[in-house]
Scaffold this motif. Structure first.
Motif, short mmCIF file in Angstrom:
data_model
loop_
_atom_site.label_atom_id
_atom_site.label_comp_id
_atom_site.label_asym_id
_atom_site.label_seq_id
_atom_site.Cartn_x
_atom_site.Cartn_y
_atom_site.Cartn_z
N SER A 12 0.92 -1.19 0.18
CA SER A 12 -0.05 0.01 0.05
C SER A 12 0.80 1.16 0.00
CB SER A 12 -1.02 0.10 1.37
OG SER A 12 -0.29 0.46 2.34
N PRO A 13 0.32 2.45 -0.30
CA PRO A 13 1.04 3.49 -0.24
C PRO A 13 1.41 4.06 1.15
CG PRO A 13 -0.80 4.03 -1.77
CD PRO A 13 -0.99 2.67 -1.08
N ASP A 14 0.64 3.56 2.04
CA ASP A 14 1.13 3.78 3.52
C ASP A 14 2.28 2.99 3.91
OD1 ASP A 14 -0.86 5.54 3.86
OD2 ASP A 14 -2.22 4.11 4.92
N ASP A 15 2.37 1.89 3.41
CA ASP A 15 3.49 0.85 3.53
C ASP A 15 4.61 1.41 2.96
OD1 ASP A 15 1.96 -0.68 5.32
OD2 ASP A 15 1.67 -2.26 3.69
N VAL A 16 4.73 1.69 1.67
CA VAL A 16 5.69 2.31 1.08
C VAL A 16 6.13 3.72 1.52
CG1 VAL A 16 6.69 3.23 -1.28
CG2 VAL A 16 5.20 1.06 -1.23
N SER A 17 5.48 4.36 1.90
CA SER A 17 5.89 5.69 2.66
C SER A 17 6.53 5.64 4.01
CB SER A 17 4.53 6.77 2.91
OG SER A 17 3.81 7.10 1.73
N ALA A 18 5.98 4.48 4.66
CA ALA A 18 6.59 4.36 5.93
C ALA A 18 7.97 3.57 5.59
CB ALA A 18 5.71 3.14 6.55
N LEU A 19 8.13 2.65 4.88
CA LEU A 19 9.52 2.31 4.28
C LEU A 19 10.55 3.52 3.94
CD1 LEU A 19 11.52 0.09 3.94
CD2 LEU A 19 10.58 -0.17 1.37
N PHE A 20 9.96 4.43 3.07
CA PHE A 20 10.98 5.29 2.73
C PHE A 20 11.22 6.32 3.72
CE2 PHE A 20 9.42 5.73 -2.01
CZ PHE A 20 9.76 4.64 -2.48
N ASP A 113 0.81 6.45 -6.02
CA ASP A 113 -0.39 6.22 -6.34
C ASP A 113 -1.01 4.82 -6.17
OD1 ASP A 113 -1.04 8.97 -7.69
OD2 ASP A 113 0.40 8.09 -8.99
N PRO A 114 -2.07 4.81 -5.57
CA PRO A 114 -2.48 3.26 -5.18
C PRO A 114 -3.11 2.83 -6.59
CG PRO A 114 -4.20 5.09 -4.31
CD PRO A 114 -2.86 5.83 -4.66
N ASP A 115 -3.02 1.34 -6.70
CA ASP A 115 -3.48 0.69 -7.76
C ASP A 115 -3.87 -0.48 -7.52
OD1 ASP A 115 -4.09 0.11 -10.32
OD2 ASP A 115 -2.28 0.00 -10.90
N GLY A 116 -5.16 -0.68 -6.72
CA GLY A 116 -5.55 -1.85 -6.24
C GLY A 116 -4.74 -2.17 -5.08
N ASP A 117 -4.38 -3.40 -5.04
CA ASP A 117 -3.51 -3.80 -3.96
C ASP A 117 -2.12 -3.46 -4.14
OD1 ASP A 117 -5.81 -5.05 -2.79
OD2 ASP A 117 -5.14 -7.07 -3.68
N THR A 118 -1.78 -2.79 -5.23
CA THR A 118 -0.35 -1.99 -5.41
C THR A 118 -0.19 -0.73 -5.16
OG1 THR A 118 -0.44 -2.12 -7.80
CG2 THR A 118 0.15 -4.19 -6.99
N THR A 119 1.05 -0.28 -5.42
CA THR A 119 1.33 1.33 -5.39
C THR A 119 2.33 1.41 -6.33
OG1 THR A 119 1.17 1.48 -3.02
CG2 THR A 119 2.44 3.29 -4.19
N ARG A 120 1.86 2.55 -7.33
CA ARG A 120 2.58 2.95 -8.45
C ARG A 120 3.54 4.12 -7.95
NH1 ARG A 120 2.39 2.70 -14.34
NH2 ARG A 120 2.33 0.62 -13.92
N PHE A 121 4.89 3.84 -8.12
CA PHE A 121 5.73 4.98 -7.84
C PHE A 121 6.37 5.63 -9.15
CE2 PHE A 121 10.25 6.20 -7.91
CZ PHE A 121 10.33 6.99 -6.82
N THR A 122 6.23 6.93 -9.09
CA THR A 122 6.71 7.69 -10.40
C THR A 122 7.77 8.82 -9.94
OG1 THR A 122 4.48 7.39 -11.44
CG2 THR A 122 5.90 8.89 -12.52
N ALA A 123 9.03 8.87 -10.75
CA ALA A 123 9.69 9.87 -10.60
C ALA A 123 9.63 10.30 -11.94
CB ALA A 123 11.19 9.51 -10.29
#
Length: 164
Positions: A12-20, A113-123
Motif C-alpha cells: 500500500s502507499p502507507d507501507d511504501v511511505s513508512a519504508l521511505f 498512487d494506489p492501484d488496487g493492492d499495489t502502489t505505482r511509484f513515479t519519478a
C-alpha cells in the motif's frame, strides 16, 4: 534531458511511505548503488510529511569512462526527497540529485498512487549540466545513472517490503 521512471510495489502507499521514512532503509538505499559510504537523515513522519537526505560516495566507474576525467575516482552524491503529508488518494514529493563539485544536477517530482493492492511509484524530472558543447552528452550519462540507481534502490525496497 528528461527522466521518467515508474515502479510498482506489492504494498500500500502507507507501507511504501513508512519504508521511505525509515532511516535504516535510507542508508540501505545508498548502499544499493554501490556506495563506499552512505549517510542518511530522515526528518518528519509519513503522516506529517518527511524529508530524506542521503549522502554517498560512489565509484566513478558508474559513469561512462569519457566523463571520468571531470570527476576523479569517486562521485560525492547528495540525494534529497521531500514528501508531502499523505492525502486520501496519493502522496507527492520532490527529489534532487547533486554531484558535488560538478555543474550538473537532477530534480523533479515523485508520486505514490494506489492501484488496487499495489502502489505505482513515479519519478518525473530532468537533468541539467551547464557545460558548453559536451553538456548534453553528460546529461544523458547522468540521466542513465540516475535511472539505474533508482532501479537498484527500488529493488532493495521490494526486498525490504517482502520481509515485513
Amino acid at each position: 534531458m528528461d527522466i521518467l521512471h515508474t515502479h510498482d510495489f506489492a504494498a500500500s502507499p502507507d507501507d511504501v511511505s513508512a519504508l521511505f521514512a525509515d532511516e535504516s532503509f535510507a542508508r540501505a538505499r545508498g548502499d544499493s548503488a554501490g556506495a563506499a559510504h552512505a549517510d542518511a537523515i530522515v526528518d518528519g513522519t509519513p503522516a506529517t510529511g518527511f524529508s530524506v537526505s542521503v549522502r554517498q560516495s560512489v565509484p566513478a566507474s558508474s559513469i561512462p569512462s569519457e566523463f571520468r576525467s571531470f570527476v576523479g575516482s569517486e562521485l560525492n552524491v547528495r540525494y534529497t526527497e521531500v514528501w508531502d503529508p499523505a492525502t486520501a488518494d496519493a502522496r507527492t514529493g520532490t527529489f534532487a540529485v547533486e554531484i558535488v563539485g560538478t555543474p550538473g544536477h537532477a530534480a523533479g517530482s515523485l508520486r505514490l498512487d494506489p492501484d488496487g493492492d499495489t502502489t505505482r511509484f513515479t519519478a518525473d524530472g530532468s537533468v541539467s549540466v551547464r557545460i558548453p558543447l559536451v553538456g548534453p552528452m553528460i546529461e544523458k550519462a547522468v540521466a542513465t545513472a540516475v535511472v539505474k540507481a533508482l532501479r537498484e534502490e527500488l529493488t532493495t525496497a521490494d526486498e525490504w517490503l517482502a520481509r515485513r
